[in-house]
Design an enzyme around this catalytic site. Structure first.
Site, PDB file in Angstrom:
ATOM      1  N   LYS A   1      58.021  64.794  27.416  1.00 49.32           N
ATOM      2  CA  LYS A   1      56.959  65.787  27.569  1.00 49.32           C
ATOM      3  C   LYS A   1      56.615  65.995  29.037  1.00 49.32           C
ATOM      4  O   LYS A   1      56.365  67.109  29.467  1.00 49.32           O
ATOM      5  CB  LYS A   1      55.713  65.293  26.831  1.00 49.32           C
ATOM      6  CG  LYS A   1      55.349  66.177  25.659  1.00 49.32           C
ATOM      7  CD  LYS A   1      54.076  65.715  25.006  1.00 49.32           C
ATOM      8  CE  LYS A   1      54.330  65.442  23.543  1.00 49.32           C
ATOM      9  NZ  LYS A   1      53.287  64.768  22.849  1.00 49.32           N
ATOM     10  N   ARG A   2      56.596  64.911  29.760  1.00 50.96           N
ATOM     11  CA  ARG A   2      56.226  65.016  31.171  1.00 50.96           C
ATOM     12  C   ARG A   2      57.224  65.857  31.957  1.00 50.96           C
ATOM     13  O   ARG A   2      56.927  66.364  33.012  1.00 50.96           O
ATOM     14  CB  ARG A   2      56.102  63.621  31.796  1.00 50.96           C
ATOM     15  CG  ARG A   2      54.724  63.018  31.621  1.00 50.96           C
ATOM     16  CD  ARG A   2      54.706  61.587  32.088  1.00 50.96           C
ATOM     17  NE  ARG A   2      55.489  60.737  31.204  1.00 50.96           N
ATOM     18  CZ  ARG A   2      56.454  59.926  31.608  1.00 50.96           C
ATOM     19  NH1 ARG A   2      56.767  59.836  32.879  1.00 50.96           N
ATOM     20  NH2 ARG A   2      57.119  59.193  30.731  1.00 50.96           N
TER      21      ARG A   2
END
Ligand code: GLU
Length: 468
Positions: free
Chosen positions: A247-248
């Site tokens: 996600k990052r």
């Protein structure tokens, strides 16, 4: 096993959106079942009660639906099967393949601490594992027991992985894992075995982060006398920086791509190639994939996400897409920006005119917004183009356009009005077309100007030319 019906499944945990890696495994499992005329099951692994949410379930089901990965059974929810897990646990305890363990968390911490101090690998030491002639500790009153699987202590667990090939792990490497928590909720490794058994799953495709779990699972299948499915572990998907896709590091959910204007057939095509190949084929329909996908040619090494390639694949499918379908997608995109537009024939005609230059329906909406909301060209460009020599021509064009009969408001009629204006004012096409585009569209580059103008509402054109 070959005579058994092919049954595959996808078993997402509803602790977030449908991850791209899970979507890819779902696609492989689905395509495998469809290729062999088998069945595909959707199971929701919601035993992580603290992190599972209904919202995630809804998102996962919506993404599966959007991708068109239809299932023959399910969704089956693990939390609705607790009674079944408890019955199997009791069966295993009675058979001696599982046992209760009353170690408190503090005791387990102390056990691990002592092992670390001795330089050993940390593992459960089997202190509650019954054995002939062994005295078990006294049962403490204030501890709720867990149930552990009595993993075989010797021998080797081996399987021929459909993706990775032969894998073996010695049983002395793995300890007696917890299968039932003190609150009666099963752990992943146990619930997955009971479910794959009960659901007669013949082939398990999943991410290779589960390779370490597979020996326990195989041992439990064997302890239960259940037939073993075949396992295929697909390597992780790496981000463009070579790190695990997370996600990052950008979008990892199917939903994000749906919202960003990608088409499901493009996502399927791209995901299929991300870890599987059929010769040199890059662009293929889902029907073709099903015809080809027999579980071979799955890649052993991690695939790297390539946003530019996905965009290229999507652009291909946008070009091929039916204009009425694009119109409804663009109408939805515009609605999300507060611009309410009917997905009518006119919008479809706009999609037809612009789709060749767009990679996503978001880009298409970016283009088409000018037909519905005011535009502003960059002031310096406008100043450079809207010269005193051109102004009278634009005014003349405006009059011609105002006078066009309703039936002549089309590409040919507008081309005619442009031609007449150029002749009258002794101008070349770009001298008129560029300022015209800037005023109408807010930009200097567009498809053929007569086609662009024809799709405008006449009042909008007249009002945008008013201040020329
Ligand atoms: N719930 C597990 C996951 O999402 C499923 C793994 C499996 O397919 O066995 O990773």
């Amino acid at each position: 096993m070959n005579s058994k019906k092919i049954r595959t499944r996808i078993a997402p945990s509803p602790t977030g959106f449908l991850h791209l890696g899970t979507a890819r495994t779902a696609l492989y499992s689905w395509a495998y079942a469809r290729h062999f005329g088998g069945e595909f099951v959707l199971r929701i692994e919601d035993t992580d009660v603290a992190r599972s949410t209904q919202d995630s379930v809804d998102q996962i089901l919506a993404s599966m639906h959007w991708l068109g990965l239809d299932y023959d059974e399910g969704p089956v929810y693990q939390m609705q099967r607790l009674a079944r897990y408890h019955a199997v646990v009791e069966q295993m305890i009675a058979a001696g393949t599982a046992y209760r363990c009353w170690c408190s968390p503090e005791e387990l911490d102390a056990m691990r601490e002592a092992q670390r101090a001795r330089g050993e690998k940390t593992r459960y030491d089997g202190r509650w594992r019954p054995a002939p002639g062994k005295a078990l500790p006294p049962i403490p009153v204030d501890v709720k027991p867990v149930v552990r699987f009595a993993n075989p202590t010797d021998g080797v667990v081996s399987w021929n992985d459909l993706v990775k090939g032969p894998i073996s792990i010695a049983n002395h490497e793995i300890d007696d894992l917890i299968i039932l928590r003190p609150d009666g909720v099963p752990t992943y490794n146990f619930a997955v075995v009971v479910d794959d058994w009960d659901m007669a799953i013949s082939h398990v495709f999943r991410g290779d982060e589960h390779i370490n779990n597979t020996p326990w699972q195989i041992n439990m299948f064997n302890a239960l006398g259940a037939p073993l499915p075949a396992f295929g572990h697909c390597p992780v998907i790496l981000g463009e920086d070579g790190q695990k896709l997370s996600k990052r590091r950008g979008a990892v959910s199917v939903t994000a791509y749906q919202e960003a204007g990608y088409l499901p057939e493009a996502m399927l095509n791209y995901l299929a190639r991300l870890g599987w190949s059929h010769g040199d084929e890059e662009l293929f329909s889902i029907e073709q994939m099903v015809a080809w996908f027999d579980g071979s040619h799955l890649s052993k090494s991690p695939a790297q996400w390539d946003a530019a390639k996905l965009t290229w694949v999507n652009a291909h499918y946008i070009k091929q897409a039916d204009d009425a379908r694009l119109a409804s997608l663009v109408a939805a995109q515009l609605a999300s920006r507060g611009v309410e537009v009917a997905a009518d024939l006119r919008l479809a005609a706009m999609c037809a005119l612009y789709k060749d230059r767009c990679s996503t329906t978001v880009e298409l909406a970016d283009w088409l917004a000018m037909y519905f909301v005011p535009v502003a060209a960059p002031a310096d460009e406008l100043a450079a183009q809207l010269t005193d020599a051109v102004r009278p021509a634009l005014a003349g064009l405006r009059t011609r356009l105002a006078d066009l009969p309703e039936a002549a408001w089309d590409k040919a009629g507008i081309a005619q009005a442009l031609k007449a204006t150029l002749a009258e004012h002794q101008l070349k096409m770009p001298q008129l077309a560029i300022p015209l585009r800037l005023l109408l569209c807010g930009r200097a580059q567009t498809p053929s100007v007569d086609a662009v103008v024809a799709l405008f509402d006449r009042d909008t054109v007249l009002s945008r030319l008013q201040h020329a």
